[in-house]
Design an enzyme around this catalytic site. Structure first.
Site, PDB file in Angstrom:
ATOM      1  N   LYS A 210       0.865  -1.179   0.000  1.00  0.00           N
ATOM      2  CA  LYS A 210       0.000   0.000   0.000  1.00  0.00           C
ATOM      3  C   LYS A 210       0.905   1.234   0.000  1.00  0.00           C
ATOM      4  CE  LYS A 210      -1.542   2.747   3.094  1.00  0.00           C
ATOM      5  NZ  LYS A 210      -1.457   4.022   2.356  1.00  0.00           N
TER       6      LYS A 210
ATOM      7  N   GLU B 142      10.685  17.232  14.205  1.00  0.00           N
ATOM      8  CA  GLU B 142      10.895  17.049  12.770  1.00  0.00           C
ATOM      9  C   GLU B 142       9.986  18.031  12.026  1.00  0.00           C
ATOM     10  OE1 GLU B 142       9.368  13.452  10.770  1.00  0.00           O
ATOM     11  OE2 GLU B 142      11.369  13.223   9.924  1.00  0.00           O
TER      12      GLU B 142
HETATM   13  P1  NAD Z   1       2.805   8.909   7.321  1.00  0.00           P
HETATM   14  O1  NAD Z   1       3.215   8.136   8.525  1.00  0.00           O
HETATM   15  O2  NAD Z   1       1.720   9.888   7.454  1.00  0.00           O
HETATM   16  O3  NAD Z   1       2.343   7.906   6.163  1.00  0.00           O
HETATM   17  C1  NAD Z   1       3.186   6.876   5.707  1.00  0.00           C
HETATM   18  C2  NAD Z   1       2.341   5.717   5.236  1.00  0.00           C
HETATM   19  O4  NAD Z   1       1.681   5.155   6.364  1.00  0.00           O
HETATM   20  C3  NAD Z   1       1.251   6.089   4.251  1.00  0.00           C
HETATM   21  O5  NAD Z   1       1.133   5.061   3.302  1.00  0.00           O
HETATM   22  C4  NAD Z   1       0.017   6.172   5.131  1.00  0.00           C
HETATM   23  O6  NAD Z   1      -1.170   5.925   4.426  1.00  0.00           O
HETATM   24  C5  NAD Z   1       0.299   5.071   6.127  1.00  0.00           C
HETATM   25  N1  NAD Z   1      -0.362   5.196   7.431  1.00  0.00           N
HETATM   26  C6  NAD Z   1      -0.632   6.334   8.120  1.00  0.00           C
HETATM   27  N2  NAD Z   1      -1.238   6.026   9.292  1.00  0.00           N
HETATM   28  C7  NAD Z   1      -1.331   4.672   9.335  1.00  0.00           C
HETATM   29  C8  NAD Z   1      -1.861   3.745  10.293  1.00  0.00           C
HETATM   30  N3  NAD Z   1      -2.409   4.150  11.432  1.00  0.00           N
HETATM   31  N4  NAD Z   1      -1.791   2.421  10.019  1.00  0.00           N
HETATM   32  C9  NAD Z   1      -1.227   1.987   8.874  1.00  0.00           C
HETATM   33  N5  NAD Z   1      -0.717   2.817   7.925  1.00  0.00           N
HETATM   34  C10 NAD Z   1      -0.760   4.139   8.163  1.00  0.00           C
HETATM   35  O7  NAD Z   1       4.158   9.538   6.770  1.00  0.00           O
HETATM   36  P2  NAD Z   1       4.354  10.443   5.476  1.00  0.00           P
HETATM   37  O8  NAD Z   1       3.818  11.789   5.810  1.00  0.00           O
HETATM   38  O9  NAD Z   1       3.869   9.730   4.272  1.00  0.00           O
HETATM   39  O10 NAD Z   1       5.956  10.502   5.389  1.00  0.00           O
HETATM   40  C11 NAD Z   1       6.709  11.374   6.118  1.00  0.00           C
HETATM   41  C12 NAD Z   1       7.325  10.693   7.333  1.00  0.00           C
HETATM   42  O11 NAD Z   1       8.038   9.523   6.938  1.00  0.00           O
HETATM   43  C13 NAD Z   1       8.356  11.554   8.019  1.00  0.00           C
HETATM   44  O12 NAD Z   1       8.201  11.450   9.426  1.00  0.00           O
HETATM   45  C14 NAD Z   1       9.678  10.933   7.601  1.00  0.00           C
HETATM   46  O13 NAD Z   1      10.745  11.188   8.468  1.00  0.00           O
HETATM   47  C15 NAD Z   1       9.336   9.511   7.533  1.00  0.00           C
HETATM   48  N6  NAD Z   1      10.263   8.782   6.645  1.00  0.00           N
HETATM   49  C16 NAD Z   1      11.122   7.878   7.188  1.00  0.00           C
HETATM   50  C17 NAD Z   1      12.037   7.214   6.379  1.00  0.00           C
HETATM   51  C18 NAD Z   1      12.989   6.200   6.948  1.00  0.00           C
HETATM   52  O14 NAD Z   1      13.511   5.390   6.183  1.00  0.00           O
HETATM   53  N7  NAD Z   1      13.255   6.197   8.230  1.00  0.00           N
HETATM   54  C19 NAD Z   1      12.057   7.471   5.016  1.00  0.00           C
HETATM   55  C20 NAD Z   1      11.168   8.398   4.497  1.00  0.00           C
HETATM   56  C21 NAD Z   1      10.261   9.037   5.322  1.00  0.00           C
END
Ligand code: NAD
Length: 474
Positions: A170, A379
């Site tokens: 997803k 962040e």
């Molecule tokens: P997000 O957590 O909002 O969403 C990421 C994914 O998780 C999306 O597909 C979203 O639909 C899904 N999601 C959200 N809530 C969920 C839940 N309760 N259960 C299951 N799935 C859920 O993050 P974002 O805004 O898409 O990305 C930005 C964040 O990602 C930043 O905090 C960034 O630091 C982090 N990030 C980390 C890495 C790493 O490798 N450590 C890499 C890139 C981004």
């Protein structure tokens, strides 16, 4: 895009269970450019059943068969390169220079590295009277973010395919189109039906259905710490393995002997990479107290040289942030820096001059940033760099480690003994020394609330394997 209204399940593009859809908004223009189908728990269940069936045969394929499969993926990927770059640039506003350069390189370099690991990996070894087998863990649920979209998808599907796992992906609901291209590439490469399945949708419904599903053996998640916590909790009832790659607030330490003109320019570039939305960005620049003014002046000059504009224009060096909520978050952080007494050296609130639409943020530099300020601790995920002074290298290490996160750290300096000693002091999963090139052998992941488990390299590959001990085997 032809398949935007469908999901890829069991080797075919199929109609979703519900009629729910979502409009995609171009972050550079704020205009709707596509509509995609949104899934449900029912779609996930269908995809998991297909993945479970496919696991029976795919888990028994030979290393040679899987190497050939990855090689066909390499070929299919190359045919779609231009379309991938243009799609990602529209989806997230990534400057085209990055989406046609680093992003594509990332996918190709990691494909080649995965083939190399697979070719040499010891799936069985003898210790004492025991043979230890490494076997594919099973069906993997993959949940990816938007900031480096197809890059993060490839980071997960490559080791899963290499180890003989099957999967349900997803992607972020904000960037589903490059996920659809990824599925088309895998289909063209001849990935067997059911091995890879794609369902689009949001986190609350579709993501949660993955975390909770009793027939998924592992979740590989990349995204915010907030969602990572929720996923770990939802996955706990079925004891599935959870690999969490989460957020960060990484330090970038300049030693006194660094060439400041280049080092500060690189530090700003690192912070503003992906329009300030890279998880491992060095967003806290730490410099010796005596060099604070010099570093601040160089950083401000570099930031003021950034070109904001249409991400599809090769001259653009800074695109918009992802969406309206991200834009307002970043504005609030910039205002909080001003209110809490940090020195604004470049940028500030509002859009860059001359830009009337799109989620563009001014390239922003704060100096004299104190540890109790929000911009030092939280962040931001936008092009905002905080500069602070340290007294000596012990102080620099203490400041770098003064965070709930531990994803990365960056060091620039000439005295390699000091650099290596400092690197060992830092509580972070990756320490980047002197702005290195991408090394696909380096594992990637976080200490503390930046996650657990690793991606990339041999350690990332191993996450997809279970361990079986056959004792008394001889
Ligand atoms: P997000 O957590 O909002 O969403 C990421 C994914 O998780 C999306 O597909 C979203 O639909 C899904 N999601 C959200 N809530 C969920 C839940 N309760 N259960 C299951 N799935 C859920 O993050 P974002 O805004 O898409 O990305 C930005 C964040 O990602 C930043 O905090 C960034 O630091 C982090 N990030 C980390 C890495 C790493 O490798 N450590 C890499 C890139 C981004």
């Amino acid at each position: 895009m032809e398949n935007a209204s469908k999901f890829y399940i069991d080797g075919k593009w199929v109609e979703p269970a519900s009629t729910s859809t979502s409009e995609l908004i171009d972050p550079a223009t704020e205009k709707v450019y596509a509509t995609v189908a949104m899934g449900s728990a029912e779609d996930i269940d269908r995809a998991v059943k297909a993945a479970r069936r496919a696991f029976e045969t795919f888990s028994r394929t030979t290393v040679e068969e899987r190497i050939e499969l990855l090689q066909r993926i390499e070929v299919a990927f190359r045919k779609r390169e231009r379309e991938i770059s243009e799609t990602v640039t529209q989806e997230v506003g990534m400057p085209i220079s990055v989406s046609s350069g680093f992003l594509l390189d990332w996918c190709k370099i990691h494909t080649a590295e995965t083939i190399e690991i697979l070719r040499n990996y010891a799936f069985a070894e003898k210790l004492g009277t025991t043979t230890i087998y490494k076997e594919p863990i099973g069906v993997v649920g993959m949940i990816t973010p938007w900031n480096f979209p197809i890059g993060q998808i490839f980071t997960k599907i490559l080791p899963a395919l290499a180890t003989g796992c099957t999967m349900v992906l997803k992607p972020s609901q904000l960037t589903p189109l490059d996920g659809i291209i990824a599925a088309e590439i895998l289909h063209e490469a001849g990935v067997p039906a059911g091995v890879f399945n794609l369902v689009n949708g949001d986190g609350r419904d579709v993501g949660e259905a993955i975390s909770k599903h009793a027939d998924i053996d592992m979740v590989s998640f990349t995204g915010s710490t907030r969602a990572g916590i929720q996923i770990a909790k939802s996955a706990a009832d079925t004891i599935k393995r959870v690999v969490n790659e989460l957020g960060g607030k990484s330090a970038n330490i300049l030693l006194d002997d660094a060439d400041f003109e280049t080092a500060v320019e690189n530090a700003v570039g690192n912070c503003f990479f992906l329009n300030g939305q890279a998880c491992d960005a060095g967003t806290r620049l730490l410099v010796p107290r005596a060099r604070l003014e010099e570093a601040t002046n160089i950083a401000a000059k570099v930031a003021n040289g950034y070109v904001s504009g249409p991400p599809s224009d090769p001259a653009t060096t800074l695109g918009p942030v992802m969406n309206a909520s991200q834009f307002f978050n970043v504005q609030e952080y910039i205002q909080s820096g001003i209110d809490q007494g940090a020195r604004l050296a470049a940028g500030g609130v509002g859009r860059p001059d001359g830009i009337e639409a799109g989620y563009f943020v001014k390239p922003t530099i704060f100096s004299d940033v104190a540890p109790d300020m929000r911009i030092y601790r939280e962040e931001i995920f936008g092009p905002v760099l905080s500069i602070s002074a340290y007294e000596d290298l012990n102080d620099a290490a203490r400041m770098a480690n003064d965070t709930i996160y531990g994803l990365a750290a960056h060091i620039t300096g000439k005295d390699m003994d000091k650099v290596r000693k400092l690197a060992r002091e830092l509580r972070a999963g990756s320490v980047y020394v002197n702005s290195p090139d991408l090394d696909p052998k380096a594992p990637f992941g976080g200490y503390r609330q930046s996650g657990n488990g690793r991606e990339c390299g041999e350690q990332g590959f191993t996450e997809y394997l279970e361990i079986k001990a056959v004792v008394g085997h001889g």
